[in-house]
Design an enzyme around this catalytic site. Sequence first.
Site, PDB file in Angstrom:
ATOM      1  N   SER A   6       0.863  -1.193   0.000  1.00 21.80           N
ATOM      2  CA  SER A   6       0.000   0.000   0.000  1.00 21.80           C
ATOM      3  C   SER A   6       0.896   1.239   0.000  1.00 21.80           C
ATOM      4  O   SER A   6       2.055   1.168   0.423  1.00 21.80           O
ATOM      5  CB  SER A   6      -0.856   0.009   1.263  1.00 21.80           C
ATOM      6  OG  SER A   6      -1.537   1.237   1.415  1.00 21.80           O
TER       7      SER A   6
ATOM      8  N   TYR B  29      -3.390  -1.642  10.131  1.00 25.34           N
ATOM      9  CA  TYR B  29      -3.245  -1.833   8.679  1.00 25.34           C
ATOM     10  C   TYR B  29      -1.937  -1.218   8.188  1.00 25.34           C
ATOM     11  O   TYR B  29      -1.184  -1.848   7.433  1.00 25.34           O
ATOM     12  CB  TYR B  29      -4.446  -1.170   7.983  1.00 25.34           C
ATOM     13  CG  TYR B  29      -4.434  -1.241   6.468  1.00 25.34           C
ATOM     14  CD1 TYR B  29      -5.001  -2.332   5.816  1.00 25.34           C
ATOM     15  CD2 TYR B  29      -3.891  -0.221   5.696  1.00 25.34           C
ATOM     16  CE1 TYR B  29      -5.016  -2.407   4.428  1.00 25.34           C
ATOM     17  CE2 TYR B  29      -3.893  -0.286   4.319  1.00 25.34           C
ATOM     18  CZ  TYR B  29      -4.455  -1.381   3.688  1.00 25.34           C
ATOM     19  OH  TYR B  29      -4.456  -1.444   2.313  1.00 25.34           O
TER      20      TYR B  29
HETATM   21  N1  LIG Z   1      -8.832  -0.344  -1.814  1.00 26.22           N
HETATM   22  C1  LIG Z   1      -7.785   0.385  -1.453  1.00 26.22           C
HETATM   23  O1  LIG Z   1      -7.881   1.622  -1.340  1.00 26.22           O
HETATM   24  C2  LIG Z   1      -6.439  -0.275  -1.216  1.00 26.22           C
HETATM   25  C3  LIG Z   1      -5.308   0.546  -1.135  1.00 26.22           C
HETATM   26  C4  LIG Z   1      -4.061  -0.033  -0.932  1.00 26.22           C
HETATM   27  C5  LIG Z   1      -3.952  -1.405  -0.809  1.00 26.22           C
HETATM   28  N2  LIG Z   1      -5.064  -2.172  -0.881  1.00 26.22           N
HETATM   29  C6  LIG Z   1      -4.885  -3.616  -0.723  1.00 26.22           C
HETATM   30  O2  LIG Z   1      -5.401  -4.294  -1.847  1.00 26.22           O
HETATM   31  C7  LIG Z   1      -5.717  -5.634  -1.470  1.00 26.22           C
HETATM   32  C8  LIG Z   1      -7.096  -5.962  -2.005  1.00 26.22           C
HETATM   33  O3  LIG Z   1      -8.057  -5.159  -1.348  1.00 26.22           O
HETATM   34  P1  LIG Z   1      -9.311  -4.522  -2.085  1.00 26.22           P
HETATM   35  O4  LIG Z   1      -9.257  -3.066  -1.885  1.00 26.22           O
HETATM   36  O5  LIG Z   1      -9.424  -5.073  -3.446  1.00 26.22           O
HETATM   37  O6  LIG Z   1     -10.483  -5.035  -1.133  1.00 26.22           O
HETATM   38  P2  LIG Z   1     -11.674  -6.060  -1.363  1.00 26.22           P
HETATM   39  O7  LIG Z   1     -12.353  -6.173  -0.052  1.00 26.22           O
HETATM   40  O8  LIG Z   1     -12.465  -5.686  -2.564  1.00 26.22           O
HETATM   41  O9  LIG Z   1     -10.901  -7.415  -1.717  1.00 26.22           O
HETATM   42  C9  LIG Z   1     -10.243  -8.169  -0.745  1.00 26.22           C
HETATM   43  C10 LIG Z   1     -10.568  -9.637  -0.988  1.00 26.22           C
HETATM   44  O10 LIG Z   1      -9.823 -10.406  -0.052  1.00 26.22           O
HETATM   45  C11 LIG Z   1     -10.685 -11.427   0.451  1.00 26.22           C
HETATM   46  N3  LIG Z   1     -10.206 -11.848   1.758  1.00 26.22           N
HETATM   47  C12 LIG Z   1     -10.275 -11.178   2.939  1.00 26.22           C
HETATM   48  N4  LIG Z   1      -9.779 -11.931   3.924  1.00 26.22           N
HETATM   49  C13 LIG Z   1      -9.366 -13.096   3.360  1.00 26.22           C
HETATM   50  C14 LIG Z   1      -8.778 -14.273   3.872  1.00 26.22           C
HETATM   51  N5  LIG Z   1      -8.521 -14.417   5.177  1.00 26.22           N
HETATM   52  N6  LIG Z   1      -8.481 -15.282   3.008  1.00 26.22           N
HETATM   53  C15 LIG Z   1      -8.767 -15.158   1.694  1.00 26.22           C
HETATM   54  N7  LIG Z   1      -9.344 -14.066   1.147  1.00 26.22           N
HETATM   55  C16 LIG Z   1      -9.637 -13.049   1.977  1.00 26.22           C
HETATM   56  C17 LIG Z   1     -12.043 -10.766   0.518  1.00 26.22           C
HETATM   57  O11 LIG Z   1     -13.100 -11.737   0.575  1.00 26.22           O
HETATM   58  C18 LIG Z   1     -12.052  -9.945  -0.770  1.00 26.22           C
HETATM   59  O12 LIG Z   1     -12.565 -10.674  -1.873  1.00 26.22           O
HETATM   60  C19 LIG Z   1      -5.602  -5.687   0.053  1.00 26.22           C
HETATM   61  O13 LIG Z   1      -4.363  -6.256   0.424  1.00 26.22           O
HETATM   62  C20 LIG Z   1      -5.633  -4.223   0.441  1.00 26.22           C
HETATM   63  O14 LIG Z   1      -5.005  -3.983   1.663  1.00 26.22           O
HETATM   64  C21 LIG Z   1      -6.299  -1.652  -1.085  1.00 26.22           C
END
Ligand SMILES: NC(=O)c1ccc[n+]([C@@H]2O[C@H](COP(=O)([O-])OP(=O)(O)OC[C@H]3O[C@@H](n4cnc5c(N)ncnc54)[C@H](O)[C@@H]3O)[C@@H](O)[C@H]2O)c1
Length: 266
Positions: free
Chosen positions: A149, A164
């Site tokens: 991130s 986080y």
């Molecule tokens: N959305 C943002 O602004 C953002 C910014 C920086 C980093 N990220 C990172 O991107 C990655 C994806 O997040 P996103 O924003 O797409 O969110 P999201 O909630 O759309 O997707 C996350 C997915 O991970 C799955 N998940 C959660 N816990 C799990 C587990 N224990 N085992 C297997 N699957 C699991 C969820 O069911 C979901 O489908 C994460 O690592 C998040 O920290 C997101």
Amino acid sequence: MTVLDQFRVDGDVALVTGGASGIGEAYAEAMAEGGADVAIADIDASGLADTADRLRAETDAEILPIEADVTEEADAERMVERTVDELGGLDVCFANAGISGLGNKITNVSLSDWREINGVNHDGVFLTTREAGSVMEEQGHGRIVVTASMLSFVAEPAIGIGPYVASKGGAKQLTKQLAAELAPDVRVNAVCPGYVRTSIGHGLLTETAAESPAVEDLHDEIEGRTPLGRFAEPSELKGIALYLASEASSYCTGSTFVVDGGWTAI
Ligand SMILES: NC(=O)c1ccc[n+]([C@@H]2O[C@H](COP(=O)([O-])OP(=O)(O)OC[C@H]3O[C@@H](n4cnc5c(N)ncnc54)[C@H](O)[C@@H]3O)[C@@H](O)[C@H]2O)c1
């Protein structure tokens, strides 16, 4: 080989954790469109089925949905084994599943909340990359991409996500350590997104959530602090995913690729 050919992943097999939605779904789509077969692993069974159906309908890729919890050692082992057994190998692994948790300053965070967030973002990334890295090390090639991130680099006091932020700092360092240990056969890099419109954080970043005045103010503040003036869409992470998964990035390892609309530039 032309530069566009360097981005092809034809015949490769990719595994994407958290592939049922958001950024992981976009990564899976990028791999399928680039020519790979794709295993998507997630705890969300219905989301997995929907994403698998959509990718099968829209691409020529073989798609393998795997219900798995990345915090469970047996699940992490099984998702890698099934990918290898059922799709014939493992060339690319996206350690992407993550949760954010919200709302408390570090001084008010309970140990159970700390453990829950670090369980997915830290232990889950460790288990996923350990299992995928072992297979890749043995076969003598592979690419691992960790979703860290922009908060691997800077703090975010506005929304109370200290655990986080700490977990994402760890993911960045784990990426570097893996890269150093697995070179030269296996390359390991991290994508560091800014704010992306997904359902993470109980939907706080979605446009629907912004219908509530308090959240609308938060979104305005985020957009105001972002030089590009908006959130990213998940599809805007597809290009970096394909770059890091393919020969196009052949001289990159241990690097962090920030895709944040300029947030950390100022
Ligand atoms: N959305 C943002 O602004 C953002 C910014 C920086 C980093 N990220 C990172 O991107 C990655 C994806 O997040 P996103 O924003 O797409 O969110 P999201 O909630 O759309 O997707 C996350 C997915 O991970 C799955 N998940 C959660 N816990 C799990 C587990 N224990 N085992 C297997 N699957 C699991 C969820 O069911 C979901 O489908 C994460 O690592 C998040 O920290 C997101």
